[in-house]
Design an enzyme around this catalytic site. Structure first.
Site, short mmCIF file in Angstrom:
data_model
loop_
_atom_site.label_atom_id
_atom_site.label_comp_id
_atom_site.label_asym_id
_atom_site.label_seq_id
_atom_site.Cartn_x
_atom_site.Cartn_y
_atom_site.Cartn_z
NE ARG A 4 -7.92 -5.68 -21.02
CZ ARG A 4 -7.76 -4.49 -21.58
NH1 ARG A 4 -6.76 -3.71 -21.22
NH2 ARG A 4 -8.60 -4.06 -22.52
CD GLU A 64 1.50 -4.22 10.40
OE1 GLU A 64 1.54 -3.05 9.97
OE2 GLU A 64 0.44 -4.82 10.63
N PRO A 78 0.82 -1.22 0.00
CG PRO A 78 -0.21 -1.19 2.10
CD PRO A 78 0.59 -2.05 1.18
CG ASP A 95 -7.62 -0.60 -23.11
OD1 ASP A 95 -8.62 -1.13 -23.63
OD2 ASP A 95 -6.57 -1.21 -22.86
CL1 6GU Z 1 -0.41 -3.84 -3.37
N1 6GU Z 1 -1.09 -4.44 -0.89
C1 6GU Z 1 -1.83 -4.27 0.23
N2 6GU Z 1 -1.61 -5.05 1.27
N3 6GU Z 1 -2.77 -3.35 0.33
C2 6GU Z 1 -2.96 -2.58 -0.74
C3 6GU Z 1 -2.25 -2.71 -1.91
C4 6GU Z 1 -1.30 -3.67 -1.96
N4 6GU Z 1 -2.69 -1.78 -2.79
C5 6GU Z 1 -3.63 -1.14 -2.16
N5 6GU Z 1 -3.82 -1.60 -0.93
#
Ligand code: 6GU
Length: 277
Positions: free
Chosen positions: A161, A119, A92, A176
């Site tokens: 794709r 984590e 994230p 797209d």
């Molecule tokens: Cl790539 N991993 C996690 N754990 N949470 C996320 C993410 C990735 N992308 C958005 N939220």
């Protein structure tokens, strides 16, 4: 393209056998290898995590299993003839995964994914492999998942794709919604098919008219409506040349006008007052 995924939940990657990605594999366009990280543990409990230095909640994935796993995957891939790997680390705290990045990934011959739980992974693992190959830390959106496996599925589908011979024709990518380099990235408007009447609901007449020019104009106006409603940020950053006279007319009806401040920082258009939405 070769894809390796190292995970503590190999079964989470089962969808890679299905649908478009499954077809790409069956056609020999994708060579997918899913590995269980716990295969590179040496204790009775197959431990992959430990408490964070400095304290705090949760657990951190340890260097040991990841280092051995990635060394083995790299050696196996090179042995099989794969070259120029790139590491894709879903997190994230990564850079946003976009269509532009999907195109870049689709041009690489070998991607190695390291979806983490807990984590995240001890930082030294990324720092170590970054000295040997490109590393992409990517996030699929502004929300938090329990682990990176779902992100691997998302990224893989977006990339697969784009591979030659996976979708019908190469032309299909040009339109797209987020095709890189497009003058304007607009969201698609609504679509309809038979029957012409369903539960008293008809189909917009223009679509049955056979007037290709009017149909194209209607679709463009619907795309503009949808984009201003759901993604005003996409309109704001469109340069003036992105819109023809009729586009500007439609935008004006929707309450949009050229930014009077003179497009500082690439904002060419500004949204209507909230009260008009
Ligand atoms: Cl790539 N991993 C996690 N754990 N949470 C996320 C993410 C990735 N992308 C958005 N939220």
């Amino acid at each position: 393209m070769r894809l390796d995924v190292v995970t503590i939940f190999p079964e989470y990657l089962e969808p890679l056998n299905v649908s478009l990605v499954g077809k790409a594999r069956a056609r020999g366009r994708l060579d997918v290898h899913v590995h269980d990280l716990r295969a590179w543990t040496h204790d009775r409990h197959h431990t992959v995590d430990d408490t964070p230095y400095g304290g705090g909640p949760g657990m951190v994935m340890m260097t040991g299993p990841w280092g051995e796993a990635l060394d083995t995957v790299l050696a196996d891939g090179y042995e099989a003839g794969a070259r120029t790997p790139a590491l894709v680390v879903p997190t994230p705290s990564g850079r946003p995964f976009t269509q532009e990045l999907a195109v870049e990934f689709s041009e690489r011959p070998w991607l190695i994914f390291t979806p983490a739980r807990y984590e995240g992974i001890d930082r030294r693992v990324v720092d170590e492999y970054a000295t040997r190959m490109p590393v992409y830390e990517v996030s699929i959106g502004d929300y938090v998942l329990a682990g990176g496996e779902a992100a691997v599925l998302v990224i893989t589908e977006a990339v697969a794709r784009l591979l030659p011979g996976v979708l019908g024709n190469a032309e299909s990518h040009r339109d797209d919604s987020f095709a890189p380099g497009a003058m304007a990235n607009l969201l698609e408007g609504p679509v309809y098919t038979k029957p012409p009447l369903w539960r008293g609901r008809g189909v917009p007449e223009v679509l049955l008219s056979g007037h290709h020019g009017r149909i194209a104009r209607w679709r463009r106006d619907e795309a503009l409506k949808r984009t201003t409603a759901h993604r005003p940020d996409l309109i704001e950053r469109c340069p003036p040349e992105a819109f023809d006279k009729k586009d500007r007319e439609t935008l004006s009806l929707l309450g949009w006008s050229p930014d009077p401040a003179g497009e500082p920082y690439g904002r060419f258009w500004c949204r209507p007052k909230a009260v008009e939405q």
